[in-house]
Design an enzyme around this catalytic site. Sequence first.
Site, PDB file in Angstrom:
ATOM      1  N   HIS A   1      -3.816  -4.843   0.155  1.00  0.00           N
ATOM      2  CA  HIS A   1      -3.200  -5.461   1.334  1.00  0.00           C
ATOM      3  C   HIS A   1      -3.293  -6.983   1.233  1.00  0.00           C
ATOM      4  O   HIS A   1      -4.263  -7.577   1.725  1.00  0.00           O
ATOM      5  CB  HIS A   1      -3.915  -4.994   2.606  1.00  0.00           C
ATOM      6  CG  HIS A   1      -3.640  -3.576   2.962  1.00  0.00           C
ATOM      7  ND1 HIS A   1      -2.615  -3.208   3.809  1.00  0.00           N
ATOM      8  CD2 HIS A   1      -4.231  -2.433   2.561  1.00  0.00           C
ATOM      9  CE1 HIS A   1      -2.598  -1.887   3.923  1.00  0.00           C
ATOM     10  NE2 HIS A   1      -3.569  -1.389   3.178  1.00  0.00           N
TER      11      HIS A   1
ATOM     12  N   GLU B   1      -1.865  -9.188   2.836  1.00  0.00           N
ATOM     13  CA  GLU B   1      -1.782  -9.877   4.141  1.00  0.00           C
ATOM     14  C   GLU B   1      -3.157 -10.306   4.659  1.00  0.00           C
ATOM     15  O   GLU B   1      -3.257 -11.236   5.454  1.00  0.00           O
ATOM     16  CB  GLU B   1      -1.061  -9.001   5.173  1.00  0.00           C
ATOM     17  CG  GLU B   1      -1.795  -7.738   5.643  1.00  0.00           C
ATOM     18  CD  GLU B   1      -1.533  -6.512   4.779  1.00  0.00           C
ATOM     19  OE1 GLU B   1      -1.196  -6.675   3.585  1.00  0.00           O
ATOM     20  OE2 GLU B   1      -1.691  -5.390   5.289  1.00  0.00           O
TER      21      GLU B   1
ATOM     22  N   CYS C   1       0.827  -1.201   0.000  1.00  0.00           N
ATOM     23  CA  CYS C   1       0.000   0.000   0.000  1.00  0.00           C
ATOM     24  C   CYS C   1       0.871   1.265   0.000  1.00  0.00           C
ATOM     25  O   CYS C   1       1.408   1.610  -1.044  1.00  0.00           O
ATOM     26  CB  CYS C   1      -0.992  -0.045   1.156  1.00  0.00           C
ATOM     27  SG  CYS C   1      -2.468   0.907   0.769  1.00  0.00           S
TER      28      CYS C   1
HETATM   29  N1  GLN Z   1      -1.807   6.646   2.940  1.00  0.00           N
HETATM   30  C1  GLN Z   1      -1.992   5.900   1.736  1.00  0.00           C
HETATM   31  C2  GLN Z   1      -3.374   6.094   1.156  1.00  0.00           C
HETATM   32  O1  GLN Z   1      -4.294   6.457   1.870  1.00  0.00           O
HETATM   33  C3  GLN Z   1      -1.711   4.442   1.946  1.00  0.00           C
HETATM   34  C4  GLN Z   1      -2.708   3.770   2.829  1.00  0.00           C
HETATM   35  C5  GLN Z   1      -2.208   2.451   3.337  1.00  0.00           C
HETATM   36  O2  GLN Z   1      -1.027   2.169   3.324  1.00  0.00           O
HETATM   37  N2  GLN Z   1      -3.098   1.637   3.856  1.00  0.00           N
HETATM   38  O3  GLN Z   1      -3.576   5.886   0.000  1.00  0.00           O
END
Ligand code: GLN
Length: 550
Positions: A525, A527, A394
């Site tokens: 994600h 995970e 992410c």
């Molecule tokens: N801050 C970034 C976004 O909002 C990544 C979010 C995250 O890593 N879950 O896009």
Amino acid sequence: MADKRSKTKYIFVVGGVMSGVGKGVTTASIGTILKSKGYKISLIKADPYLNVDAGTMNPTEHGEVFVMDGGLETDQDMGNYERFLNQTLPRENYMTNGMVFKYVIDKERALGYKGKCVEPTYHITEEILRRISESVKKTDAEIVVVEIGGTIGEYQNAIFLEAARQLKNKNPKDVMFVMVSYLPTPPSIGEMKTKPTQNAVMQMNSYGVSPNIIVARAELPVDKKRKEKIASMTGLLSSEDVIAAPNVKSIYDVPINFENDGIGLRILNHFDLKPKKRDLKEWRKVVDKMRQASKEVNIAVVGKYFDTGDFVLSDAYISIIEALKISGIHLGVKTHLHWLDSKKFESGGKKELAKLSKYDGILVPGGFGETGVEGKIKVIEYARVNKIPYFGICYGMQLMVIEYARNVLGLADAHTVEVNSKTKNPVIDIMPEQKKKLEIKDFGASMRLGAYEAIIGKGTVAFSAYKKVKILERHRHRYEVNPEYVNMIEGGGLVFSGKSPNGVLMEIAELPKSVHPFFLGTQFHPEFLARVLDPHPLFTEFVRACMGKK
Ligand code: GLN
């Protein structure tokens, strides 16, 4: 006479004595055991918080925010449930007091109760039970296990117990209670004490319900004499209904330990059911492999807030830790994680970065805001240039794209608008729908949340991991790779190997295998989809690359 018994059986798991002794893992383990005996299972968490979901809670205080397929942001226990059970659960399986109360109050405001006096016991309990029956419909479950958050005796969770009591009242033989209790061994006495458990059961009795099984958490396995004592003092049918739950090295040992004391059959007996299949064969195989793993890979995890202590981190990043662990087990290695504070790399210069060469791999997990961002970008550059396996999740993917844009494409001010809204090169930008929500300060669920499909490009690292073209992965973010920069970045050598079906959103970025052993980031994600019996392919590829570095 027709059989009036309910087709669905219900188990409520409650905590006695104190919190933090493993109700979540107990619930997940009971589900895993019963599933291995051939039953369709649903696992539900009822949390006492007033937060309407877990999305607004700080992970370093409350643990990871787990995201379900349906996009609901939940407590980390849902992650344990899905990882153990190897099953995707519907959003109905998570409820908080806030969610339930809000639903009832909104309905009342909309005249949904037609002028009646709306009361906690009846209308709130009715709503709790409605959610449980929705979950049964969606999962087609034969046995539902509901974990009630908190400990017996609190005001906050009493309404869930009342709902459980009402259900038991209607279906006396089809509802049972499992109490997860704690037996302390005070050093000055040197003996395991049962009194706090007896008191917790007395307190539970005052709600009109009693435990049918007591899971006795303790440093050591509880002995026969104490099992008998607990059973006779608390009204259990048999001392066999006291299940020993000694401390274990790994939470994956828990289902096996429970089965050593026969919890599965005790539960089925209670419901007059018989096992349809035999045991935890698959699970045991994984645990054996885990014990046999002798080699180790050392992975640096670089993020902010890493000065808060290991205890907090293991909760805040639990799904990543477990995903790496699981892939490691299947590859026969232990994954040893090292938590590095990204701020160090901002001030520490080349010397600090050079310390990274001793790790077999580097991972930058998800995150928000500007703290430590420049440090993470330096770490990513180091991993790219020195060919250390890198996995960005992410934010870790977005920063990887920024690093590439700055250092390879020469866009020195490339950035995400999350940190620098005025940059001339917003390679990571906000999507229009999310922007609207932020403008009206609708922060709850203002992100792209839940499972989305992506298409994998053939011949890529991602394809060699997934071995298929269509994937479904879970998201939790506001920002995206800016479509206007995609051609330029791809022209410069970074490959977007996963894209949304309409080709607009970049879901995976990577360098070809010929250029780097593993340099890959995901906007989603992964995970959240790693399962004990089914490791996540990208984590497995990453750990494999880490093994190769040696
Ligand atoms: N801050 C970034 C976004 O909002 C990544 C979010 C995250 O890593 N879950 O896009």
